[in-house]
Design a protein around this motif. Structure first.
Motif, PDB file in Angstrom:
ATOM      1  N   MET A 493      42.839  38.768  43.938  1.00 20.49           N
ATOM      2  CA  MET A 493      42.032  37.704  43.361  1.00 20.49           C
ATOM      3  C   MET A 493      42.889  36.764  42.525  1.00 20.49           C
ATOM      4  O   MET A 493      43.724  37.209  41.738  1.00 20.49           O
ATOM      5  CB  MET A 493      40.939  38.333  42.480  1.00 20.49           C
ATOM      6  N   GLY A 506      35.201  36.294  44.662  1.00 26.64           N
ATOM      7  CA  GLY A 506      35.427  37.152  45.817  1.00 26.64           C
ATOM      8  C   GLY A 506      35.384  36.424  47.145  1.00 26.64           C
ATOM      9  O   GLY A 506      35.450  37.063  48.198  1.00 26.64           O
ATOM     10  N   VAL A 521      40.839  43.455  46.147  1.00 27.23           N
ATOM     11  CA  VAL A 521      40.907  42.213  45.369  1.00 27.23           C
ATOM     12  C   VAL A 521      41.583  42.417  44.018  1.00 27.23           C
ATOM     13  O   VAL A 521      41.803  41.448  43.295  1.00 27.23           O
ATOM     14  CB  VAL A 521      39.497  41.587  45.166  1.00 27.23           C
TER      15      VAL A 521
END
Length: 552
Positions: A493, A506, A521
């Motif tokens: 992320m 996301g 992530v």
């Protein structure tokens, strides 16, 4: 409803508002969030309701890194996901795990604990953790069944984790089966995410079964929730339009692969090893504690010595087992019915591969004659009586030969540690994974410092002597670590598309209707078990999807 895609009477193609790929904790949490709404959800799972060798073989791959890695035994292809085998450990991350650290290159999340706190509260409910167990940054609250040691804060601190009493496949199977707006497809393997001509949106997920059926699922939005390895693999396989893989314009998909490396950092010999081990045991008798303590490196130690985060667990290693106890174990083993079904055998094999602590005494051979074992038990019944007295006094029934200190380490973000596609293909004709798992010098420095900071201090707690493992003191010795099936980082992320695969919500950068859930992530992992955080993030993503899908 639940549909087995191997059933030839079932439809080949499906339409839904939301397509979720992977029925592990992330996928189940998202699908469950839409029960009772007008939104239709198709939850796709490559395995069945129980483990199967044929489906599991699709997870096999090769290892290319400096640290060996087995992609086939570090995860499970089944409804409920790899958490079918989990120990239930849940603990939140703290801001110190989420903030950038100047000594850890490429560290830091675009989120803080305050962003996650409300979703951690929902994750606690989803995991069936007693609401009486409050939590804060980096820890649940006690009291624990046994008081932890009073640790030197310059080196160590006690953290408390909670234990979820459920496995998600069992807990939520009936709920999803009965939901009129949820369709669960079993044995449906996602082969590719097809995209528009400019790869700016997904148009369908192509699916296939091991018996040759092929079809597709069309939806308005798609969520990849297939695990830290498979999320990257599916994106890389989706190359019919984006030749390097969907969402991979900047060559970031599959990179920054992390686990929580684990290895024995040394042993302690003591006349009273239970003074060290008992406070950190996770069970009282045969009952698993709802909360328990773990020993972690203090933030002060991490900053001073410029290490990653880590924890250490003291495992008691049994010494000589009294003959009466040995005979009792033989009798119990003989009376236990043999395991024959495929699912149980597969779970046992994977559990053995994922063993995160040292083995105890050598496994006992199956007794050839129950009567002989029972006779031995009678002859040495005094051993059993003494063991019962020990248990009543909350003491070990078998004295320990030594205490093994096992470290569990955060791994530094490393662009060159990655998931790739191999040239070999699976039974579906898809390229298998190739795992290039790499450790950095910062990782090795942390391995060495954990032993140096904790070994002697923990030995003092039980008046013992610490002997460091040779690999933690010799910088030229290869790291004696293995993975713990905490696969993270492969779709990291970041707010900036040049730094990560997904944004703070996301969503895959540059692909309007594709989202990723799960620990893939995570930009960094701390030392914490990742499941609690990945569920919190999944529930947060579900709320964003409700807005995008106009759910009321």
């Amino acid at each position: 409803m639940i549909i087995d895609y191997l059933d030839k009477s079932a439809a080949a193609d499906y339409q839904a508002d939301l397509c979720v790929i992977g029925a592990g904790p992330a996928g189940i949490a998202i699908a469950r969030s839409f029960i009772g709404t007008s939104t239709t959800v198709c939850l796709i799972e490559g395995g069945g309701l129980a483990g199967e060798d044929r489906s599991q073989s699709l997870y096999e791959g090769s290892s290319a890194g400096s640290a060996p890695f087995d992609a086939g035994t570090s995860r499970m292809r089944v409804f409920g996901g790899s958490c079918t085998l989990w120990g239930g450990g849940c603990i939140p991350l703290a801001d110190t795990d989420l903030e950038p650290r100047d000594w850890v290159p490429e560290s830091g999340w675009p989120l803080r604990y305050a962003d996650l706190a409300p979703w951690y509260a929902k994750a606690r409910e989803f995991c069936h953790i007693d609401p009486a167990h409050a939590f804060g940054p980096g820890s649940f609250e006690g009291p624990t069944p046994r008081a932890p040691l009073d640790l030197d804060p310059e080196a160590m601190v006690n953290f408390i984790f909670a234990r979820s009493p459920i496995t998600f496949g069992e807990a939520y199977r009936d709920t999803l089966a009965q939901a009129s707006n949820i369709t669960v497809l079993l044995h449906a393997n996602v082969m590719e995410l097809r995209a528009t001509d400019n790869a700016s949106a997904v148009t369908e997920a192509t699916i296939g079964s091991l018996d040759g059926r092929r079809g597709h699922v069309r939806a308005r939005h798609y969520v990849l929730a297939a695990g830290g390895i498979e999320n990257a693999r599916i994106l890389l396989l989706s190359d019919s339009v984006a030749t390097h893989g969907l969402g991979n314009d900047r060559d970031l998909v599959g990179r920054y692969f992390m686990d929580h490396p684990s290895g024995a950092i040394g042993s302690i010999r003591s006349e009273r090893p239970d003074r060290l081990t008992r406070p950190y045991e996770r069970s009282i008798g045969k009952v698993r504690a709802s909360v328990a303590s773990e020993i972690g490196l203090s933030l002060e130690a991490q900053r001073k010595h410029r290490t990653l985060n880590a924890r250490v667990h003291p495992f008691a290693v049994e010494g000589e087992v009294p003959r009466g106890i040995r005979a009792l174990r033989e009798v119990r083993a003989a009376l236990r019915p043999p395991t024959r079904d495929e699912a149980t055998l597969l779970e046992a094999r994977l559990s053995a591969a994922l063993q995160n602590g040292p083995g105890g005494a050598a496994a006992l051979a199956m007794p050839q004659n129950l009567a002989i074992s029972a006779m031995r038990l009678g002859l040495h019944l005094g051993d059993v009586i003494r063991a019962v007295a020990q248990k009543v006094g909350d003491k070990p029934t078998v004295s320990s030969d030594r205490v093994e200190l096992v470290g569990f380490f955060e791994q530094a973000p490393n662009r060159d540690s990655r998931i790739m596609l191999d040239d070999t293909r699976d039974a579906l004709g898809l390229r298998r994974v190739r795992v290039d798992w790499r450790l950095t010098e910062l990782d090795r420095h942390t391995h060495r410092m954990l032993g140096a900071l904790t070994g002697q201090r923990l030995a003092l707690a039980c008046a013992g002597r610490f002997d460091a493992a040779a690999w933690t003191t010799d910088p030229n010795s290869p790291a004696q670590v293995h993975g713990t099936a905490h696969h993270m980082g492969t779709t990291r992320m970041a707010e900036d598309a040049t730094q990560g695969v997904v944004d703070t919500q996301g969503k895959v950068h540059g692909v309007a209707n594709l989202h990723v859930a799960g620990s893939s992530v995570f930009p960094t992992g701390g030392w914490a078990f990742p499941t609690f955080t990945l569920i919190a993030l999944s529930l947060r993503l579900a709320e964003q999807l409700r807005v995008l899908l106009d759910v009321v």
